[in-house]
Scaffold this active site. Structure first.
Site, PDB file in Angstrom:
ATOM      1  N   GLY A  51       0.829  -1.117   0.159  1.00 29.49           N
ATOM      2  CA  GLY A  51       0.165  -0.057  -0.245  1.00 29.49           C
ATOM      3  C   GLY A  51       0.947   1.482   0.027  1.00 29.49           C
ATOM      4  CB  SER A  52       4.281   2.066  -0.433  1.00 35.65           C
ATOM      5  OG  SER A  52       4.801   1.826  -1.709  1.00 35.65           O
ATOM      6  CG  ASN A  53       2.658   3.208  -5.765  1.00 33.18           C
ATOM      7  OD1 ASN A  53       3.267   4.055  -6.110  1.00 33.18           O
ATOM      8  ND2 ASN A  53       3.322   1.834  -5.740  1.00 33.18           N
ATOM      9  CG  LEU A 111      -5.559  -9.679 -17.140  1.00 33.03           C
ATOM     10  CD1 LEU A 111      -6.025 -10.663 -18.166  1.00 33.03           C
ATOM     11  CD2 LEU A 111      -4.994  -8.290 -17.625  1.00 33.03           C
ATOM     12  CD  GLU A 141       6.779   1.430  -8.191  1.00 29.98           C
ATOM     13  OE1 GLU A 141       5.457   1.211  -7.856  1.00 29.98           O
ATOM     14  OE2 GLU A 141       7.511   0.352  -8.092  1.00 29.98           O
ATOM     15  CG  ASN A 161      -1.138  -1.146 -13.251  1.00 30.28           C
ATOM     16  OD1 ASN A 161      -1.349  -1.232 -11.914  1.00 30.28           O
ATOM     17  ND2 ASN A 161      -0.444  -1.956 -13.902  1.00 30.28           N
ATOM     18  CG  HIS A 198       5.024  -2.419 -14.959  1.00 28.02           C
ATOM     19  ND1 HIS A 198       4.453  -4.022 -14.170  1.00 28.02           N
ATOM     20  CD2 HIS A 198       6.160  -3.008 -15.538  1.00 28.02           C
ATOM     21  CE1 HIS A 198       5.292  -4.714 -14.749  1.00 28.02           C
ATOM     22  NE2 HIS A 198       6.491  -4.211 -15.725  1.00 28.02           N
ATOM     23  CG  ASP A 227       2.212  -4.894 -17.146  1.00 35.04           C
ATOM     24  OD1 ASP A 227       1.595  -4.138 -16.331  1.00 35.04           O
ATOM     25  OD2 ASP A 227       2.752  -5.864 -16.765  1.00 35.04           O
TER      26      ASP A 227
HETATM   27  C1  GAR Z   1       4.858  -1.682  -6.890  1.00 28.84           C
HETATM   28  O1  GAR Z   1       6.004  -1.601  -6.876  1.00 28.84           O
HETATM   29  C2  GAR Z   1       3.907  -1.682  -8.322  1.00 28.84           C
HETATM   30  O2  GAR Z   1       4.839  -1.093  -9.202  1.00 28.84           O
HETATM   31  C3  GAR Z   1       3.861  -3.177  -8.451  1.00 28.84           C
HETATM   32  O3  GAR Z   1       3.533  -3.510  -7.311  1.00 28.84           O
HETATM   33  C4  GAR Z   1       4.086  -2.857  -6.317  1.00 28.84           C
HETATM   34  C5  GAR Z   1       3.096  -2.546  -5.138  1.00 28.84           C
HETATM   35  O4  GAR Z   1       3.849  -1.694  -4.004  1.00 28.84           O
HETATM   36  N1  GAR Z   1       2.848  -3.447  -9.410  1.00 28.84           N
HETATM   37  C6  GAR Z   1       3.347  -4.520 -10.481  1.00 28.84           C
HETATM   38  O5  GAR Z   1       4.349  -5.112 -10.528  1.00 28.84           O
HETATM   39  C7  GAR Z   1       2.123  -4.447 -11.567  1.00 28.84           C
HETATM   40  N2  GAR Z   1       2.441  -5.267 -12.554  1.00 28.84           N
HETATM   41  P1  GAR Z   1       2.680  -0.875  -3.019  1.00 28.84           P
HETATM   42  O6  GAR Z   1       1.812  -1.871  -2.718  1.00 28.84           O
HETATM   43  O7  GAR Z   1       3.809  -0.754  -1.899  1.00 28.84           O
HETATM   44  O8  GAR Z   1       2.252   0.230  -3.769  1.00 28.84           O
END
Ligand code: GAR
Length: 200
Positions: free
Chosen positions: A13-15, A89, A176, A104, A106, A147
């Site tokens: 959940g950091s994003n 998906l 990110e 999204n 990536h 993607d």
């Molecule tokens: C992030 O690094 C995101 O780019 C990746 O999952 C992580 C989620 O981190 N997503 C993918 O690889 C999608 N193909 P978060 O939960 O800390 O946001």
């Protein structure tokens, strides 16, 4: 403009946190935000509670997931849905109904190092194995394939010779958060403000 963040079951959940904080501070000019999660028992939902976010729980393996998701987006008058750590998906009807309004993130410079099975450390290991000198992250429009949608914003960082997948992942993750905030701001400029000016 109202934003929803859809997180996956493995997401830290950091994003999501970066986006919610940007809404609170006004960097993203949203009138409201909502977190949609597969279960109460994941770290992202704990963080969402700490941030006093509104939370909806629906599980992607539920047979009515697509309908329920669309009903929530409609009832909450969501303008933009941001996927953050959601690795599946989305149902085709959601992608079609919300076309151009789902983003999204990536952790690589798409179109390279994306596609089915490319997530988490696998992405960063593939970048290192290929001897790339730079990596980064991409925020893209969601389509019915993994993607593949048009990239809205990318940010780059170096790959160091002594990088492991973990050290590279940490460098990319810092980017990110900024990239996602920047991409949402760009989306708002293109879709909300541009629309308002056109109607003047
Ligand atoms: C992030 O690094 C995101 O780019 C990746 O999952 C992580 C989620 O981190 N997503 C993918 O690889 C999608 N193909 P978060 O939960 O800390 O946001």
């Amino acid at each position: 403009m109202k934003l929803a963040v859809l997180v996956g079951s493995k997401g830290r959940g950091s994003n999501m946190t970066a986006l919610l904080n940007a809404c609170k501070s006004g960097r993203i000019s949203a009138s409201g935000s909502l977190v949609i999660a597969p279960s109460e028992n994941i770290p992202a939902v704990g963080n969402a509670h700490d941030l006093r976010a509104d939370i909806a729980i629906i599980h992607p393996s539920d047979p009515h997931f697509g309908e329920d998701l669309l009903a929530i987006l409609d009832a909450e008058r969501i303008d933009l849905l941001c996927l953050a750590g959601y690795m599946r998906l989305l149902p085709k009807d959601v992608v079609r109904d919300f076309e151009g309004r789902i983003l999204n993130i990536h952790p690589a410079l798409l179109p390279k190092y994306g596609g089915k099975g490319m997530y988490g450390m696998r992405v960063h290991q593939a970048v290192i194995d290929a001897g790339e000198k730079e990596s980064g992250c991409s925020v893209h429009y969601l389509t019915e394939k993994y993607d593949e949608g048009e990239v809205l914003l990318q940010m780059k960082c170096p790959v160091h010779p002594d990088d492991t997948a973990e050290t590279l992942a940490a460098r990319v993750l810092e980017l990110e958060h900024e990239c996602y905030i920047g991409a949402v701001r760009k989306w708002i400029r293109q879709h909300i403000y541009a629309g308002r000016n056109a109607s003047l």
